[in-house]
Each structure stands twice: as structure tokens, then as C-alpha cells.
Design a protein around this motif. Structure first.
Motif, PDB file in Angstrom:
ATOM      1  N   PRO A  10       1.077  -1.370   0.029  1.00 43.95           N
ATOM      2  CA  PRO A  10       0.092  -0.203  -0.156  1.00 43.95           C
ATOM      3  C   PRO A  10       0.699   1.363  -0.175  1.00 43.95           C
ATOM      4  N   GLU A  11       0.587   2.194  -0.660  1.00 44.43           N
ATOM      5  CA  GLU A  11       0.817   3.708  -0.353  1.00 44.43           C
ATOM      6  C   GLU A  11       0.043   4.283   0.232  1.00 44.43           C
ATOM      7  N   TRP A  12       0.442   4.140   1.549  1.00 40.56           N
ATOM      8  CA  TRP A  12      -0.455   4.879   2.429  1.00 40.56           C
ATOM      9  C   TRP A  12       0.988   5.240   3.737  1.00 40.56           C
ATOM     10  N   ASP A  16       6.733   2.602   7.996  1.00 41.09           N
ATOM     11  CA  ASP A  16       7.513   2.576   8.962  1.00 41.09           C
ATOM     12  C   ASP A  16       7.532   1.825  10.190  1.00 41.09           C
ATOM     13  N   ARG A  17       5.923   2.069  10.711  1.00 41.00           N
ATOM     14  CA  ARG A  17       5.323   0.599  11.570  1.00 41.00           C
ATOM     15  C   ARG A  17       4.578  -0.184  10.954  1.00 41.00           C
ATOM     16  N   VAL A  18       4.360  -0.097  10.010  1.00 41.84           N
ATOM     17  CA  VAL A  18       3.003  -1.198   9.837  1.00 41.84           C
ATOM     18  C   VAL A  18       3.309  -2.154   8.180  1.00 41.84           C
ATOM     19  N   GLY A  19       3.812  -3.150   8.055  1.00 40.63           N
ATOM     20  CA  GLY A  19       3.596  -4.031   7.180  1.00 40.63           C
ATOM     21  C   GLY A  19       2.660  -4.775   6.692  1.00 40.63           C
ATOM     22  N   ALA A  20       2.802  -4.079   5.325  1.00 41.31           N
ATOM     23  CA  ALA A  20       1.483  -5.025   4.226  1.00 41.31           C
ATOM     24  C   ALA A  20       1.852  -5.159   3.207  1.00 41.31           C
ATOM     25  N   ASP A 111     -10.185 -13.361  -6.317  1.00 38.31           N
ATOM     26  CA  ASP A 111     -10.669 -12.592  -7.224  1.00 38.31           C
ATOM     27  C   ASP A 111     -11.764 -11.807  -6.119  1.00 38.31           C
ATOM     28  N   CYS A 112     -12.246 -12.054  -4.939  1.00 39.56           N
ATOM     29  CA  CYS A 112     -12.722 -11.494  -3.753  1.00 39.56           C
ATOM     30  C   CYS A 112     -12.006 -10.222  -3.071  1.00 39.56           C
ATOM     31  N   LEU A 113     -12.366  -9.664  -2.588  1.00 41.95           N
ATOM     32  CA  LEU A 113     -11.297  -8.105  -2.354  1.00 41.95           C
ATOM     33  C   LEU A 113     -11.399  -8.368  -0.943  1.00 41.95           C
ATOM     34  N   PRO A 114      -9.295  -7.973  -0.653  1.00 46.84           N
ATOM     35  CA  PRO A 114      -8.736  -8.346   0.244  1.00 46.84           C
ATOM     36  C   PRO A 114      -9.075  -6.614   1.096  1.00 46.84           C
ATOM     37  N   VAL A 115      -8.768  -6.709   1.944  1.00 46.31           N
ATOM     38  CA  VAL A 115      -8.963  -6.086   3.177  1.00 46.31           C
ATOM     39  C   VAL A 115      -7.900  -5.386   3.863  1.00 46.31           C
ATOM     40  N   VAL A 116      -6.770  -4.614   4.249  1.00 47.92           N
ATOM     41  CA  VAL A 116      -6.272  -4.446   5.886  1.00 47.92           C
ATOM     42  C   VAL A 116      -6.752  -3.156   6.116  1.00 47.92           C
ATOM     43  N   LEU A 117      -6.798  -3.309   7.422  1.00 48.88           N
ATOM     44  CA  LEU A 117      -6.901  -2.100   8.110  1.00 48.88           C
ATOM     45  C   LEU A 117      -5.755  -2.024   9.649  1.00 48.88           C
ATOM     46  N   ALA A 118      -4.986  -0.564   9.773  1.00 53.48           N
ATOM     47  CA  ALA A 118      -4.668   0.130  10.294  1.00 53.48           C
ATOM     48  C   ALA A 118      -4.641   0.922  11.084  1.00 53.48           C
ATOM     49  N   ASP A 119      -4.357   0.930  12.077  1.00 49.99           N
ATOM     50  CA  ASP A 119      -4.304   2.527  12.745  1.00 49.99           C
ATOM     51  C   ASP A 119      -3.095   3.745  12.830  1.00 49.99           C
TER      52      ASP A 119
END
Length: 258
Positions: A10-12, A16-20, A111-119
Motif C-alpha cells: 500500500p501507498e499509505w 515505517d510501523r505497519v507491514g502490508a 477475485d474476492c477483495l482483500p481489505v486491510v486496516l491499521a490505525d
């Protein structure tokens, strides 16, 4: 080790603190039709090849081989917590979250959508398998609730999924979404090839569901697994095929020397 060019990140503002990451079909040892970086043990591939692929994934991501929490996905809405005691189990669920650095929530898709969340504070991360049934059933809302942080603190990343020009659905799918959120109508257009059916934009549907759950900082979306056979597995396109893995984890922090 696989090249970083063979997965997506991801470009977010959390790198530096979350791997995805989301893997592609490139860089593994599986043979056709699972060629080559298949992560799914349930799709008919040689289990030894899948295990080698998963070890290669963990090593390349800088994770311990036993620190990835896999799920038995059933197109439902159950969310489970990943802890040192549960990481080696494979629970029946379609989303997971963790507050433990170095442990990765994992979702398999083709084909299904993967969604990741982080604070913002990198205190918790989660991942959801958001096919249309899980998405309509509320898997994203359940995951947001489970994270237990302010909705305004969350970032979401949408990985590769079937695109809006290839995802044909029946009228019952359209009605199921619109009955909950009328604005979901904009995510459907009449199918040009099949009377009474629609083309659905699963990315837009996910954005609508996340916004209603209070998550508005949404990244990614737009890649089509069906159209890009060079990079992505697609069940709708190929039938028997492999699975990509989407992972998210809290990076280990190193305390400064006193």
C-alpha cells in the motif's frame, strides 16, 4: 527470496510501523495451473509446494515462519483475534486482527477483495476477506468494531480483486446491497452481455461500507484480477487456480539503547 517487485504494497503513511502486502502469482515453486506462488492449501496444489511458497513469503517479508495467522475462509462475517496462543490454529473466519507485533493477519483471494486496516498509532491491524457475501453481510463493519479504536484513526487498503468491467452479478446481489445503503446503486451498471444482470464495482461497494463504518481514509483499489493473468490468480477466469495472500502486521520496534 522473492523480489519486492513480485508483490504489492500500500501507498499509505504507515509503512515505517505497519507491514502490508499482497502477493502476485510470481516467484514461487508451484506448477500449472497453480503457477507459481500459490499460497492456498485447499485448491488441489501439491502441499509441499505451498509450504515452500509460504516459507518463502515469510522469509521475504521478514516474518517468522509460524507467525502468519491463516484462516479457514467461508464467505462469512466472523472476526477472530490473532495472539501468540492462536497463531498456529486455522479458525473458521473471514477476518482477523492483532495487537501483537510480528504476527501477520492473512487473507487468501483469487477475485474476492482483500481489505486491510491499521490505525495511526500502529497499535492494531486487521484484514478481511470481502467477497460480495461477506461484504454485504458486514465483515468490514465487524472488523472495524473489533479493532476497538476511533474510526477517524483508521486507514484502509484495498488489494486486487475482480474489476467492475468483469464482475457480473444477478439482480438479487444488487438489491441486497441497495436495501442496506441506497447509494450502493451507483456501484452497479446494466450488463451489456446478459439481460437482467449487472456489473458490480466491489471497490466502490467496499468504500461505501467503510464510510458508513466511519473509515474514510481509504487507499488502493482498481486492479482487476480477471484482466491481469500475468500477475494475478482468478477463479472466475480459470476455475482451478492458486490464491494470492494479503498480509498485514505490526512491525517489531527496537528500543533505543539507554
Amino acid at each position: 527470496m522473492i523480489s519486492e517487485r513480485q508483490w504489492l504494497e500500500p501507498e499509505w503513511p504507515l509503512t515505517d510501523r505497519v507491514g502490508a502486502l499482497c502477493t502476485t502469482r510470481l516467484g514461487g515453486v508451484s506448477e500449472a495451473p497453480w503457477d507459481s506462488f500459490n499460497q492456498g492449501l485447499h485448491v488441489g496444489d501439491n502441499p509441499d509446494h505451498v509450504i515452500r511458497n509460504r516459507r518463502r513469503l515469510a522469509q521475504s517479508a521478514g516474518l517468522e515462519s509460524g507467525s502468519i495467522g491463516w484462516l479457514d475462509q467461508v464467505h462469512g462475517t466472523r472476526v477472530v483475534e490473532l495472539t501468540p496462543q492462536t497463531v498456529t490454529t486455522v479458525p473458521e473466519a473471514d477476518a482477523s486482527f492483532t495487537r501483537h507485533p510480528g504476527m501477520a493477519c492473512a487473507i487468501l483471494t483469487a477475485d474476492c477483495l482483500p481489505v486491510v486496516l491499521a490505525d495511526d498509532q500502529a497499535s492494531v491491524v486487521g484484514a478481511a476477506h470481502a467477497g460480495w457475501r461477506s461484504l454485504c453481510g458486514g465483515v468490514l463493519e465487524n472488523l472495524v468494531d473489533s479493532l476497538g479504536v476511533g474510526r477517524q484513526c483508521l486507514h484502509a487498503w484495498l488489494g486486487p480483486a475482480i474489476g467492475p468491467e468483469r464482475f457480473e452479478v444477478g439482480p438479487e446481489v444488487r438489491e441486497a446491497f441497495i436495501s442496506q445503503h441506497p447509494e450502493a446503486e451507483r456501484a452497479f451498471v446494466t450488463s451489456p452481455s446478459r439481460s437482467g444482470h449487472y456489473l458490480a464495482d466491489i471497490y466502490e461497494l467496499a468504500r461505501i461500507r467503510l464510510a458508513h463504518a466511519g473509515v474514510t481514509r481509504i487507499h488502493g483499489g482498481g486492479l482487476c484480477t480477471v484482466s491481469d493473468s500475468a500477475r494475478f490468480f482468478s477463479y472466475r477466469r480459470d476455475g482451478q487456480t492458486g490464491r494470492m495472500a494479503t498480509l498485514v502486521w505490526l512491525k517489531q520496534t527496537v528500543s533505543p539503547e539507554s
